[in-house]
Design a protein around this motif. Structure first.
Motif, short mmCIF file in Angstrom:
data_model
loop_
_atom_site.label_atom_id
_atom_site.label_comp_id
_atom_site.label_asym_id
_atom_site.label_seq_id
_atom_site.Cartn_x
_atom_site.Cartn_y
_atom_site.Cartn_z
N THR A 69 1.37 -1.39 0.36
CA THR A 69 0.46 0.23 -0.08
C THR A 69 0.93 1.72 0.40
O THR A 69 2.00 1.04 0.41
N PRO A 73 -0.99 2.44 7.22
CA PRO A 73 -1.89 1.74 7.86
C PRO A 73 -1.50 2.85 9.84
O PRO A 73 -0.58 2.42 10.18
N LEU A 94 -5.50 -4.15 7.53
CA LEU A 94 -4.37 -2.49 7.60
C LEU A 94 -5.99 -1.94 7.84
O LEU A 94 -7.44 -1.92 7.02
N GLU A 95 -5.76 -1.14 8.99
CA GLU A 95 -6.42 -0.60 9.43
C GLU A 95 -6.43 1.00 9.34
O GLU A 95 -5.31 1.56 9.22
N TYR A 96 -7.53 2.03 8.82
CA TYR A 96 -7.61 3.36 8.12
C TYR A 96 -8.51 3.80 9.25
O TYR A 96 -9.42 3.55 10.13
N TYR A 100 -11.61 -0.69 7.06
CA TYR A 100 -10.05 -1.86 6.66
C TYR A 100 -10.09 -2.32 5.99
O TYR A 100 -11.47 -2.04 4.85
N VAL A 254 -7.31 8.42 4.46
CA VAL A 254 -6.03 7.03 5.02
C VAL A 254 -5.30 8.39 5.33
O VAL A 254 -4.28 7.96 5.81
#
Length: 254
Positions: A69, A73, A94-96, A100, A254
């Motif tokens: 990415t 994240p 991945l958490e934003y 997710y 993001v």
């Protein structure tokens, strides 16, 4: 924002077939891959501008996922918090700030359906995991989910009815998952499209004859539907027995 998913069926092999060039041409914000078939230290992939996250199977040369990415994240989760299933390197999340993103390689039920019971256990654990995420913020998950959901999703549904990937049990699990609040994005944009597949056997000139299956997906929480812009199957991209699939989404932070 552009998302790509691709089962590469062995990353070291596909790198020799132009993977990095294809990766750069696709220029995705998020690029999930499945079936990396390698261990830590077995490849040095130079992808400038991307953060790289890897989940390896304990068994060498088997399974494995990666997620690349452009956007760092808040948090990374490996596996689905289920010890019975987390030894095969099958998911990365991945958490934003407001969503997710997850790459997934669902277990194949195998010849003779030898792993169907394992697969059914996985389905229960995976759904519980994504539901726990979705309770906090919407989720976008992609990958080789190893199921053709409906007859429209494979060339020969009658002759494959009881084969791995098209059993009633597997299809019912996909129906149940979608029914809990998720969207099959390709079908959202292409509800009746036929002959659109993402995997072809290496046998019998299956790809030349387009005798394929649609088993690679982007699934999203229903509440993201207004932000979905397009979902594509990139069936002209070669290098694996799968082709990449794409999702385009607006309005994500993001």
């Amino acid at each position: 924002m552009k998302f790509i998913s691709w089962n590469v069926n062995g990353l070291r092999a596909i790198v020799k077939k132009g993977f990095v060039e294809t990766f750069n041409e696709l220029d995705a914000d998020f690029f999930g891959i499945q079936e990396t078939k390698l261990q830590a230290g077995q490849i040095d992939l130079d992808l400038p501008g991307y953060y790289q996250y890897w989940n390896y199977a304990e068994r060498k040369g088997y399974s494995g996922t990666a997620l690349f990415t452009k956007h760092k994240p808040l948090n990374v989760i490996y596996g689905i918090n289920a010890p019975d299933f987390d030894h095969e390197g099958r998911t990365i999340t991945l958490e934003y700030p407001d969503f997710y993103v997850l790459t997934c390689y669902t277990p194949n039920s195998g010849s003779g359906l030898k792993r169907l019971d394992f697969r059914m256990g996985w389905e229960e654990a995976f759904l519980a995991f994504i539901q726990s995420l979705d309770a906090k913020k919407p989720i976008i998950f992609c990958g080789d989910l190893n199921v053709a959901h409906a007859e429209i999703d494979l060339k020969n549904p009658k002759s494959n009815h009881h084969n791995a990937g098209f059993t009633d049990d597997e299809r019912e699990k996909m129906t149940a998952l979608l029914g809990t609040g998720y969207t099959d994005t390709f079908r959202y944009f292409n509800p009746e499209a036929t002959g659109r597949y993402s995997w072809w056997s290496y046998r019998f000139h299956a790809r030349d004859n387009n005798a394929g299956w649609r088993i690679d997906y982007f699934i999203t929480s229903n509440r993201l539907q207004d932000q979905l812009k397009d979902a594509k199957i990139l069936d002209q991209v070669m290098g694996s027995d799968h082709c990449p699939v794409e999702l385009d989404v607006d309005g994500l932070t993001v």
